[in-house]
Scaffold this motif. Structure first.
Motif, PDB file in Angstrom:
ATOM      1  N   VAL A  43      -3.414   9.071  15.452  1.00 20.43           N
ATOM      2  CA  VAL A  43      -2.789   9.729  14.302  1.00 20.43           C
ATOM      3  C   VAL A  43      -1.357   9.237  14.114  1.00 20.43           C
ATOM      4  O   VAL A  43      -0.922   8.950  12.993  1.00 20.43           O
ATOM      5  N   ALA A  44      -0.618   9.076  15.236  1.00 23.35           N
ATOM      6  CA  ALA A  44       0.758   8.581  15.115  1.00 23.35           C
ATOM      7  C   ALA A  44       0.754   7.189  14.503  1.00 23.35           C
ATOM      8  O   ALA A  44       1.573   6.868  13.630  1.00 23.35           O
ATOM      9  N   ALA A  45      -0.192   6.332  14.941  1.00 23.88           N
ATOM     10  CA  ALA A  45      -0.242   4.963  14.426  1.00 23.88           C
ATOM     11  C   ALA A  45      -0.585   4.950  12.942  1.00 23.88           C
ATOM     12  O   ALA A  45      -0.017   4.183  12.163  1.00 23.88           O
ATOM     13  N   LEU A  46      -1.495   5.829  12.529  1.00 27.89           N
ATOM     14  CA  LEU A  46      -1.839   5.897  11.106  1.00 27.89           C
ATOM     15  C   LEU A  46      -0.659   6.445  10.307  1.00 27.89           C
ATOM     16  O   LEU A  46      -0.369   5.983   9.205  1.00 27.89           O
ATOM     17  N   ASP A  47       0.020   7.456  10.883  1.00 25.52           N
ATOM     18  CA  ASP A  47       1.189   8.024  10.211  1.00 25.52           C
ATOM     19  C   ASP A  47       2.262   6.960  10.002  1.00 25.52           C
ATOM     20  O   ASP A  47       2.949   6.941   8.991  1.00 25.52           O
ATOM     21  N   LEU A  48       2.428   6.090  11.007  1.00 31.00           N
ATOM     22  CA  LEU A  48       3.470   5.078  10.930  1.00 31.00           C
ATOM     23  C   LEU A  48       2.977   3.821  10.220  1.00 31.00           C
ATOM     24  O   LEU A  48       3.687   2.813  10.167  1.00 31.00           O
ATOM     25  N   GLY A  49       1.770   3.872   9.706  1.00 30.53           N
ATOM     26  CA  GLY A  49       1.275   2.759   8.900  1.00 30.53           C
ATOM     27  C   GLY A  49       0.925   1.529   9.702  1.00 30.53           C
ATOM     28  O   GLY A  49       1.141   0.404   9.248  1.00 30.53           O
ATOM     29  N   PHE A  50       0.362   1.707  10.889  1.00 29.94           N
ATOM     30  CA  PHE A  50      -0.001   0.548  11.680  1.00 29.94           C
ATOM     31  C   PHE A  50      -1.368   0.009  11.261  1.00 29.94           C
ATOM     32  O   PHE A  50      -2.247  -0.254  12.093  1.00 29.94           O
ATOM     33  N   ILE A  51      -1.596  -0.087   9.980  1.00 26.76           N
ATOM     34  CA  ILE A  51      -2.782  -0.791   9.480  1.00 26.76           C
ATOM     35  C   ILE A  51      -2.292  -1.671   8.352  1.00 26.76           C
ATOM     36  O   ILE A  51      -1.683  -1.205   7.398  1.00 26.76           O
ATOM     37  N   HIS A  52      -2.554  -2.924   8.489  1.00 23.21           N
ATOM     38  CA  HIS A  52      -1.942  -3.882   7.583  1.00 23.21           C
ATOM     39  C   HIS A  52      -2.794  -5.132   7.667  1.00 23.21           C
ATOM     40  O   HIS A  52      -3.194  -5.537   8.753  1.00 23.21           O
ATOM     41  N   GLY A  53      -3.082  -5.755   6.564  1.00 22.32           N
ATOM     42  CA  GLY A  53      -3.837  -7.009   6.590  1.00 22.32           C
ATOM     43  C   GLY A  53      -5.261  -6.814   7.075  1.00 22.32           C
ATOM     44  O   GLY A  53      -5.946  -5.871   6.683  1.00 22.32           O
ATOM     45  N   ARG A  54      -5.695  -7.707   7.963  1.00 26.34           N
ATOM     46  CA  ARG A  54      -7.078  -7.676   8.433  1.00 26.34           C
ATOM     47  C   ARG A  54      -7.350  -6.419   9.254  1.00 26.34           C
ATOM     48  O   ARG A  54      -6.479  -5.939   9.973  1.00 26.34           O
ATOM     49  N   ASP A  55      -8.576  -5.924   9.181  1.00 27.51           N
ATOM     50  CA  ASP A  55      -8.960  -4.807  10.038  1.00 27.51           C
ATOM     51  C   ASP A  55      -9.502  -5.367  11.348  1.00 27.51           C
ATOM     52  O   ASP A  55      -9.479  -6.573  11.588  1.00 27.51           O
ATOM     53  N   MET A  56      -9.996  -4.467  12.199  1.00 32.40           N
ATOM     54  CA  MET A  56     -10.421  -4.875  13.542  1.00 32.40           C
ATOM     55  C   MET A  56     -11.442  -6.010  13.484  1.00 32.40           C
ATOM     56  O   MET A  56     -11.303  -7.037  14.161  1.00 32.40           O
ATOM     57  N   ALA A  57     -12.480  -5.817  12.681  1.00 34.62           N
ATOM     58  CA  ALA A  57     -13.521  -6.842  12.595  1.00 34.62           C
ATOM     59  C   ALA A  57     -12.932  -8.145  12.060  1.00 34.62           C
ATOM     60  O   ALA A  57     -13.266  -9.235  12.523  1.00 34.62           O
TER      61      ALA A  57
ATOM     62  N   ARG B  45      15.104   8.340  15.286  1.00 34.79           N
ATOM     63  CA  ARG B  45      15.607   8.529  13.924  1.00 34.79           C
ATOM     64  C   ARG B  45      14.885   7.585  12.975  1.00 34.79           C
ATOM     65  O   ARG B  45      14.543   7.963  11.853  1.00 34.79           O
ATOM     66  N   ALA B  46      14.620   6.372  13.444  1.00 38.67           N
ATOM     67  CA  ALA B  46      13.901   5.417  12.595  1.00 38.67           C
ATOM     68  C   ALA B  46      12.471   5.898  12.333  1.00 38.67           C
ATOM     69  O   ALA B  46      11.941   5.762  11.227  1.00 38.67           O
ATOM     70  N   ILE B  47      11.840   6.479  13.360  1.00 34.74           N
ATOM     71  CA  ILE B  47      10.483   7.019  13.178  1.00 34.74           C
ATOM     72  C   ILE B  47      10.516   8.129  12.144  1.00 34.74           C
ATOM     73  O   ILE B  47       9.678   8.202  11.239  1.00 34.74           O
ATOM     74  N   ILE B  48      11.497   9.024  12.275  1.00 40.59           N
ATOM     75  CA  ILE B  48      11.581  10.164  11.361  1.00 40.59           C
ATOM     76  C   ILE B  48      11.850   9.690   9.934  1.00 40.59           C
ATOM     77  O   ILE B  48      11.350  10.276   8.974  1.00 40.59           O
ATOM     78  N   ALA B  49      12.617   8.604   9.826  1.00 39.48           N
ATOM     79  CA  ALA B  49      12.847   8.068   8.485  1.00 39.48           C
ATOM     80  C   ALA B  49      11.533   7.593   7.869  1.00 39.48           C
ATOM     81  O   ALA B  49      11.283   7.760   6.672  1.00 39.48           O
ATOM     82  N   ASP B  50      10.652   7.018   8.698  1.00 37.86           N
ATOM     83  CA  ASP B  50       9.335   6.576   8.224  1.00 37.86           C
ATOM     84  C   ASP B  50       8.419   7.752   7.931  1.00 37.86           C
ATOM     85  O   ASP B  50       7.700   7.773   6.940  1.00 37.86           O
ATOM     86  N   ALA B  51       8.396   8.697   8.844  1.00 41.79           N
ATOM     87  CA  ALA B  51       7.457   9.822   8.768  1.00 41.79           C
ATOM     88  C   ALA B  51       8.215  11.086   9.127  1.00 41.79           C
ATOM     89  O   ALA B  51       8.368  11.418  10.301  1.00 41.79           O
TER      90      ALA B  51
END
Lengths: 212, 706
Positions: free
Chosen positions: B504-518, B628-634
């Motif tokens: 959930v933290a990774a999704l909140d911080l937008g750690f999905i970008h470009g290609r997916d796992m496959a 603080r940087a995390i909080i700025a993102d989320a």
């Protein structure tokens, strides 16, 4: 009392004989739906009646019939001392040794059992016919000492009559239940009634006149 | 709420009629000793330690078993008088204590409960010093086998039956029972079988004496030697609140903390006992692969090897994968680093779950764990909560017990410890969405219906379509709306269950970008991706990484480390301060209990140091700046312990979740967890978990294979 455990040697399987099925259905039907576990004691009793003792496959079969966890049936089977958790002889003698019976000589009855069945309680005799145990008061103190075999009481015992009783069972001719002393009927006094013999009693002779 | 006046220890109080006298006394500030009574279990009333005096009653009364509504006023109408510390009450307790100690062995010096033993403490405060009349032999009881986690010394048992009630009521695995009676009563499992529950370790906490103690922790430490650190569990995504007990550099045990919103006071056996994996198979220095072999290296050499490779790689040939145990700090640092390098491919869904992106409600357990208590119909889709989140499963069971929650399942059926209606496979899902399945009406007629999408439903090629259909069902059947009580914007019955603590933290911080796992694995095999950064990612087939250069930053020599070209030793969850968002979206902070072994460093600090070598210095020098940087993102990362508010009533949100498409009814809808005890590198390194797996799962998986 002592710790109660299931016997080490257990039969592989258990099934109720068909004649028990209607009885079981009747017991379960006594309780509202979802409360069928209440029939557990009755079912264990039927099982013991059939097999002589409570076996592990029997506990599991009953648990499945009543949708109970196995451990719950084991709890009941170990709680009540009337359930035998190890094999007993074909005739299991439950000798009362509570105070009234003891005062009237239950020690002699126990001694006879020790001599003719096995020196220790709950041990099956060599011929597999008998076993015995001491139990607490069975409620027949007026005919003390006494013992119970199956559903029958044998009363007014002493050493020799106990031995005779065992002989009779061994011969396959069980005597009539009740007092084993000649000339006694159920719990009446020996040699017939001693009181309430006045015929007048039964003609209303002593009754106070009513409706004055 | 009806109340009743009582005079407790001379103080007049107004007590709620629905509570017990024990609770009323506690509210009035009186301390009542107890052994068998426990807030979360049914009342047994068999230890008699909580006796109090009800003035006028012929005998002392067990306060745990006496309801306030049963306490009638005095004849003259004055409120009933209750004394908890009068001579009568004291004498009664002293008598009970004398009886309890008759058969209790005096082996406190060799007992693992010593120092945190209820009996010890209460004998001190409520017993009579130097006074005993019992001169006969003490009773001795045979020890029982209850599995690899519970050590039994049954002579110490005082027959409070808390463990039996826990097994029957909370765990839902009625394996424990009390056989025999009176003095000879014994607590045992059925014929010495192991206590087969994922929550079995909790009976050790419940046991008020030293009869049930932790087998892996036996004779390890005394409670006063241990340093206690408040932390958050990462073995599943529930974020159970835990306390980490350490002595020197080693984590000796993990205990639950009470948090009614998350885990009440239970934790799973994996949470509790995987801690011995923290000292095995650890990566304690950097490694660099030279001539096909991993050789120990210095940090500078390792960083140089990475820098050389990064320089030679095009940004679109780079990928980063976040593992299941990462904290928000390193996810944020890795994301910033990779994006500054221009890397286009970021992925946090190792299992290939087709989920994420806006809106946030699309990947959370929106009902919240507490909200579950008031649900009336629950539809499980491709989930086995018993293994995916055992404590949540106990909560579902609690709802079933207390409020007759009706549970139905789509997908492979599992034994969840409560009755579940089996509706079928993925085709049943389409039928419910189409309104043709009878269960659609059940959902519509329910007051507070909810559904839970498990990882088994989302980690399929058509996962996005299932997500879309589930959101449609939620919208159509009244699962979303202002009705209901949940403080967070009304009732939301749409839920996603995650198994990875970092997800959930990774999704909140937008750690999905470009290609997916496959896409990443496919690219790696084709040579399009030739630099992969694994942040503790071990849960996929490493052979699929092709010839790519792999950097593994993590804690254990597991799958990822074996494949890696450079290994950077990181810190496990007990070795760093970290923020974790659980599957409700609740952000919780874990504190550092120990230091990483050897040259291991905190993960965000490794990334910060690496960024400098790569010439892309990250703009934060300490944890506060990073947070603080995390909080700025989320911004919700600023609200620790809270579930963020949702705009539940806005139905338009729910049409954008997932992607409409065909659903393949032939694919299995099964939980991806093959073995509850071995789901992450820490658990796989743990000898205790291996033993549990052998005993509890080994037989099952063999049976499944046959």
């Amino acid at each position: 009392m002592s710790y109660r455990r299931l016997a080490e040697q257990q039969p592989a399987a258990f099934a109720f004989r068909p004649e028990y099925e209607p009885k079981i259905a009747r017991e379960i039907a006594k309780y509202p739906p979802g409360r069928q576990q209440s029939a557990v004691i009755a079912l264990l009793w039927f099982g013991q009646e059939q097999e002589g003792w409570v076996t592990r496959p029997m506990i599991e079969d009953i648990a499945r019939r009543l949708s109970m966890p196995y451990i719950r049936v084991l709890e009941v089977a170990t709680f009540y001392t009337m359930f035998h958790l190890a094999p007993v002889g074909r005739h299991h003698l439950q000798v009362c040794t509570t105070t009234p019976c003891w005062l009237r000589g239950s020690d002699d009855v126990v001694a006879a059992c020790k001599k003719h069945i096995a020196p220790t309680p709950k041990t099956v005799s060599a011929d597999g016919l008998f076993s015995w145990e001491e139990v607490e008061c069975l409620g027949a103190c007026v005919n003390a000492p006494m013992l119970q075999i199956g559903k029958d009481f044998y009363e007014d015992l002493d050493g020799p009559t106990t031995e005779k009783l065992l002989e009779a069972f061994r011969a396959g001719k069980p005597p009539a239940p009740g007092p084993q002393k000649p000339g006694r009927k159920s719990s009446e006094p020996e040699g017939g009634a001693l009181t309430l013999k006045d015929p007048q009693l039964y003609k209303g002779g002593y009754s106070r006149k009513t409706g004055t | 709420m009806a109340t009743r006046k009582l005079i407790i220890n001379g103080k007049e109080v107004e007590a709620d009629e629905s509570i017990t006298l024990l609770q009323a006394c506690e509210q009035a500030g009186a301390e009542i000793p107890r052994f068998c009574y426990h807030e979360r279990l049914s009342v047994a009333g068999n230890c008699r330690m909580c006796l109090v005096e009800w003035v006028g009653a012929p005998k002392p009364q067990p306060s745990c078993a006496l309801q306030v509504k049963d306490i009638f006023p005095n004849k003259d109408g004055t409120p009933a008088k209750i004394n908890t510390n009068s001579p009568v009450a004291r004498k009664a307790r002293e008598g009970v204590m004398e009886f309890l100690l008759i058969n209790h062995p005096l082996d406190c010096p060799i007992c693992d409960q010593g120092g945190e033993c209820d009996l010890q403490d209460q004998a001190l405060y409520y017993g009579r010093a130097n006074f005993h009349r019992f001169v006969e032999n003490k009773r001795a009881v045979e020890d029982k086998y209850m599995g690899p986690l519970i050590k039994t010394i049954m002579t110490r048992c005082i027959q409070c039956t808390r463990c039996v009630r826990f097994a029957t009521e909370v765990a839902g695995v009625p394996d424990l029972g009390a056989t025999g009676r009176g003095e000879d009563m014994e607590i045992t499992t059925y014929l010495e079988k192991a206590f087969a529950s994922e929550l079995s370790g909790n009976v050790v906490d419940l046991c008020p004496v030293g009869a049930l103690t932790s087998k892996p922790y036996a004779f390890n430490a005394r409670p006063w030697e241990l340093r206690k650190t408040l932390s958050i569990d990462v073995m599943d995504a529930q974020g159970c609140n835990i306390r980490v007990d350490t002595r020197g550099p080693q984590v000796l045990r993990i205990l639950p903390r009470t948090n009614d919103d998350v885990n009440e006071e239970w934790i799973s056996d994996k949470t509790r006992h995987a801690c011995d994996g923290l000292v095995r198979q650890r990566l304690d220095k950097p490694y660099v692969r030279k001539n096909g072999k991993l050789r120990p290296a210095s940090w500078a050499e390792a960083f140089a090897a990475i820098a050389a490779r990064v320089k030679a790689t095009k940004p679109e040939g780079m990928a980063a994968i976040v593992g299941d145990l990462a904290a928000a700090e390193e996810i944020k640092a890795l994301k910033d680093l990779m994006l500054s390098l221009g890397a286009a491919n970021l992925e946090c869904r190792q299992d290939g779950a087709r989920i994420g992106g806006a809106p946030r409600q699309g990947y959370l357990l929106n009902t919240t764990i507490r909200g579950l208590d008031s649900a009336d119909v629950l539809l499980l889709i491709g989930s086995n909560p018993r293994w995916e989140a055992p404590v949540l499963n106990a909560r579902i069971r609690k709802a079933w017990l207390n409020s007759s929650l009706r549970v139905a399942n789509i997908g492979t059926p599992y034994d969840l410890t409560y009755p579940v209606e089996q509706l079928g496979g993925a085709d049943a899902l389409s039928a419910i969405a189409g309104g043709t399945h009878p269960f659609a009406n059940v959902l519509k007629n329910a007051k507070r219906p909810m559904l839970i999408l498990g990882p088994g439903a989302l980690a399929r090629p058509d996962g996005a379509a299932i997500l879309n259909v589930a959101a449609k069902i939620a919208g159509d059947t009244g699962m979303i709306g202002p009705a209901g009580t949940a403080a967070e914007g009304g009732w939301i019955g749409f839920n996603v269950l995650h198994t990875a603590a970092s997800r959930v933290a990774a999704l909140d911080l937008g750690f999905i970008h470009g290609r997916d796992m496959a896409g990443i694995l496919d690219g790696a095999q084709r040579g399009e991706i030739d630099f992969v950064y694994l942040l503790g990612a071990d849960e996929f087939d490493m052979n699929k990484l092709g010839k790519a250069f792999v950097v593994y930053q993590g804690t254990h020599g597991d799958a990822g480390a074996h494949r890696a070209d450079v290994i950077l030793p990181g810190a496990a969850y007990t070795e760093k301060d970290g923020l974790y968002a659980n599957f409700e979206g609740r952000v919780q902070a874990a504190e550092r209990a120990t230091f990483p072994p050897g040259e291991g460093k905190e993960d965000w600090a490794i990334l910060r140091a690496l960024s400098e070598v790569l010439g892309r210095k990250l703009p934060y020098d300490d944890r506060d700046a990073l947070r603080r940087a995390i909080i700025a993102d989320a911004p919700h990362f600023a609200k620790l312990g809270e579930v963020p508010a949702h705009q539940g009533a806005d139905l338009s949100v729910w049409t954008n979740i997932g992607k409409a498409g065909p659903i393949d009814a032939r694919l299995p809808l099964a939980s991806p967890i093959a073995d509850f005890y071995l789901t992450n590198p820490i658990a796989r390194a743990s000898a205790t978990m291996a033993e549990c797996s052998r005993i509890f799962v080994g037989g099952q998986s063999r049976m499944a294979a046959e």
